[in-house]
Design a protein around this motif. Structure first.
Motif, short mmCIF file in Angstrom:
data_model
loop_
_atom_site.label_atom_id
_atom_site.label_comp_id
_atom_site.label_asym_id
_atom_site.label_seq_id
_atom_site.Cartn_x
_atom_site.Cartn_y
_atom_site.Cartn_z
N VAL A 515 0.84 -1.20 0.00
CA VAL A 515 0.00 0.00 0.00
C VAL A 515 0.87 1.25 0.00
N GLY A 516 0.30 2.34 -0.49
CA GLY A 516 1.00 3.62 -0.47
C GLY A 516 2.05 3.75 -1.55
N ASP A 517 3.02 4.60 -1.31
CA ASP A 517 4.00 4.97 -2.34
C ASP A 517 4.85 3.80 -2.82
N VAL A 518 4.98 2.75 -2.02
CA VAL A 518 5.81 1.62 -2.42
C VAL A 518 5.14 0.77 -3.50
N ARG A 519 3.86 0.96 -3.70
CA ARG A 519 3.09 0.16 -4.65
C ARG A 519 3.19 0.74 -6.05
N ALA A 520 3.39 -0.12 -7.02
CA ALA A 520 3.46 0.33 -8.42
C ALA A 520 2.16 0.99 -8.82
N GLU A 521 2.26 2.09 -9.53
CA GLU A 521 1.13 2.84 -10.08
C GLU A 521 0.23 3.45 -9.01
N SER A 522 0.75 3.64 -7.81
CA SER A 522 -0.05 4.30 -6.77
C SER A 522 -0.07 5.81 -7.03
N VAL A 523 -1.09 6.47 -6.49
CA VAL A 523 -1.19 7.93 -6.57
C VAL A 523 -0.41 8.51 -5.40
N LYS A 524 0.56 9.33 -5.68
CA LYS A 524 1.46 9.82 -4.64
C LYS A 524 0.84 11.01 -3.90
N ARG A 525 -0.19 10.72 -3.13
CA ARG A 525 -0.87 11.72 -2.30
C ARG A 525 -1.16 11.09 -0.94
N VAL A 526 -1.17 11.90 0.10
CA VAL A 526 -1.40 11.41 1.46
C VAL A 526 -2.79 10.77 1.56
N ALA A 527 -3.79 11.43 1.01
CA ALA A 527 -5.16 10.90 1.10
C ALA A 527 -5.26 9.54 0.42
N SER A 528 -4.60 9.39 -0.71
CA SER A 528 -4.61 8.11 -1.41
C SER A 528 -3.94 7.03 -0.58
N ALA A 529 -2.82 7.36 0.05
CA ALA A 529 -2.10 6.40 0.88
C ALA A 529 -2.96 5.94 2.05
N VAL A 530 -3.63 6.90 2.70
CA VAL A 530 -4.51 6.56 3.82
C VAL A 530 -5.65 5.67 3.34
#
Length: 547
Positions: A515-530
């Motif tokens: 989950v979060g920034d370590v995941r490929a194709e993730s959205v690099k935003r705090v809300a997305s990570a949460v």
């Protein structure tokens, strides 16, 4: 240091009403007290909460080397602080000043009340949080850091203590005229700096973060025979969200964090586009609140310990930590995030913490007072840092490789940068050389459109560009993309071994999620990570049910 004449005493030490007292009495034990009796001291672990039924008790703390009474608690008032949630050593002592009776509620019963009774739980939690804020503001506790403004290790340790919410007294050898007497008392040489003194007499010379964590009891004890429902590696926004939702839904959760809660987002000076905070919130404040929530629901957190490998060929999975500890778990949530990329310049490491920084917080900002600074990066973190540091620096040069800021930065930040007379945007520009001895003294950058280079006497460079995933420890176990980020969901079908399809956020190893920034194709935003961290828990439940 006493709060008894403080107008906020009622906030720090609220008096329980009759109904709240009855709730605690059902889980507690009444005991008589004698004058001078110590109910707990700064060495006590796992002690309970005490409510004064009659008589009085003193809360005693140490600040700047001097012991004094913080407050005198009378009938209906209670002890306790955030260490009640974590089980760490107390930061204060408690002794009886007038004989009477107290109600003692052990830690397990206290946790149960906080999770099941919203009224009493919120009353206690608010008091605990306010008391920790007071202790930090007044440097009450068992930590003294002796260092220098010019020492990168000093900045590292200060950041570690601040981001972990641990109160400390800071003595600067360059500014404190009385520092020599302290050095002589403990047999400390200037060459030993920085030095941490904990529990009054334990001296650590230039300690690592892990050594400081042990000294201040920041690590949760891990029994290697335990099998956790979920081990979450990384306590950034996604990891903390997973911890809060997992623990609140009854899972046995352990969080392993290599530095401090908050991750990369924890160094953000102000996040203004996070839902529910119209006036913004700093990354540190957000991390602190999430950390407290996770502990409130029973998650265990182990700080300054890094995962080295994961043994994914057997079940339960085993995660090996840097101290050799093996943790067993039925599922894993990888939330190790990413780190800002270093400059491709041979001598850059020499200036880490001595002119080159990877976060702009209240610790770094005063160093920029009256100076020009350079920020490299075109994302939101760089924009937030530029606006924040412009309140301290004379000029802020914002260097971006691309033609503008529109690709990666939010509009509201771009508008503020354009409106600030102190922020100078340099597009299609990169740093090509750093100059200096022990500390950064100059920066050369190049305009790639014109090919011209400029030399500037700038001593502060903030790196906030690019991102490299923290995935070396899962190499050989999890499928990674070409940039080293972890593949999840349908992208792992070629490496998938079960008949069922992989769940969203699940890696090629069943029951291991990213989950979060370590995941490929993730959205690099705090809300997305949460969002990913909280959403992941429903799939953890499904994976556990299928084992």
């Amino acid at each position: 240091m006493s709060t008894d004449n403080n107008e906020n005493h009622s906030v720090l030490f609220p008096r329980l009403d009759a109904q709240s007292l009855r709730t605690l009495e059902r889980k507690g034990t009444v005991r008589k007290t004698t004058v001078g009796e110590v109910l707990f001291n700064r060495e006590t672990l796992q002690h309970g909460l005490f409510v004064v039924l009659s008589g009085s008790i003193d809360l005693v703390g140490v600040a700047n080397g001097h012991e004094s009474i913080i407050s005198v608690l009378a009938q209906g008032e209670f002890t306790g602080e955030l260490t009640q949630l974590s089980g760490r050593r107390s930061l204060v002592s408690c002794r009886v000043s007038t004989a009477g009776e107290v109600l003692e509620v052990d830690r397990a019963s206290l946790r149960h009340i906080m999770q099941t009774d919203a009224v009493v739980g919120n009353l206690l939690l608010n008091a605990f949080v306010q008391r920790r804020i007071y202790l930090i503001a007044n440097a009450v506790g068992d930590a003294v850091l002796i260092g220098s403004t010019h020492s990168s290790d000093t900045l590292r340790l200060r950041s570690f203590l601040v981001r972990n919410g641990h109160p400390y007294t800071y003595l600067d050898i360059d500014e404190d005229p009385d520092i020599q007497s302290v050095l002589d008392q403990f047999g400390i040489e200037v060459a030993d700096i920085p030095v941490v003194i904990c529990r009054g007499d334990m001296v650590l010379r230039a300690p690592s973060n892990a050594e400081a964590a042990v000294c201040f009891d920041l690590n949760a004890g891990v029994d290697q025979t335990d099998v956790f429902d979920a081990v979450i590696v990384g306590a950034g926004p996604s990891g903390l969200a997973a911890a809060v939702y997992g623990a609140s839904e009854g899972l046995n959760v352990l969080v392993v964090e290599s530095n401090a809660p908050g991750g990369q987002a924890g160094s953000s000076s102000r996040i203004e586009n996070y839902l529910g905070f119209p006036f913004g919130i700093s990354g540190q404040e957000l991390a602190d609140a999430a950390y407290i929530q996770a502990e409130k629901f029973g998650a265990r957190l182990s700080i300054a310990r890094s995962a080295c490998t994961v043994q994914c060929e057997q079940h339960p999975y085993r995660i090996k930590l840097d101290d050799g500890t093996l943790i067993q778990t039925r599922t894993v949530v990888v939330a190790t995030g990413s780190r800002y990329r270093r400059l491709d310049i041979p001598n850059v490491a020499r200036f880490d913490g001595n002119g080159v920084y990877y976060g702009a917080t209240q610790l770094e900002a005063p160093l920029c007072q009256g100076e020009a600074v350079v920020i490299v990066g075109g994302g939101n973190s760089a924009g937030q840092a530029a606006i924040f540091l412009s309140s301290f620096a004379t000029k802020v040069y914002l260097l971006v490789r691309g033609p503008n800021l529109k690709t990666n930065m939010s509009k509201y930040l771009i508008s503020r940068i354009e409106a600030s007379p102190k922020i100078i945007l340099k597009t299609r520009t990169t740093v090509v050389a750093l100059e200096g001895g022990d500390r950064l003294e100059g920066i050369r950058w190049m305009d790639h459109l014109t090919g011209e280079s400029e030399d500037h006497e700038v001593r502060r460079l903030f790196m906030m560009a690019g991102a490299d995933p923290n995935t070396s420890w899962v190499s050989g176990c999890l499928s990674l993309d070409t940039k080293g980020f972890i593949k999840t969901g349908t992208s792992v079908l070629a490496d998938w071994s079960l008949q069922r399809a992989p769940y969203p956020l699940e890696t090629n190893v069943p029951g291991v999620f990213a989950v979060g920034d370590v995941r490929a194709e993730s959205v690099k935003r705090v809300a997305s990570a949460v969002g990913e961290g909280s959403m992941c828990i429903q799939f953890v439940h499904r994976a556990l049910a299928n084992q």
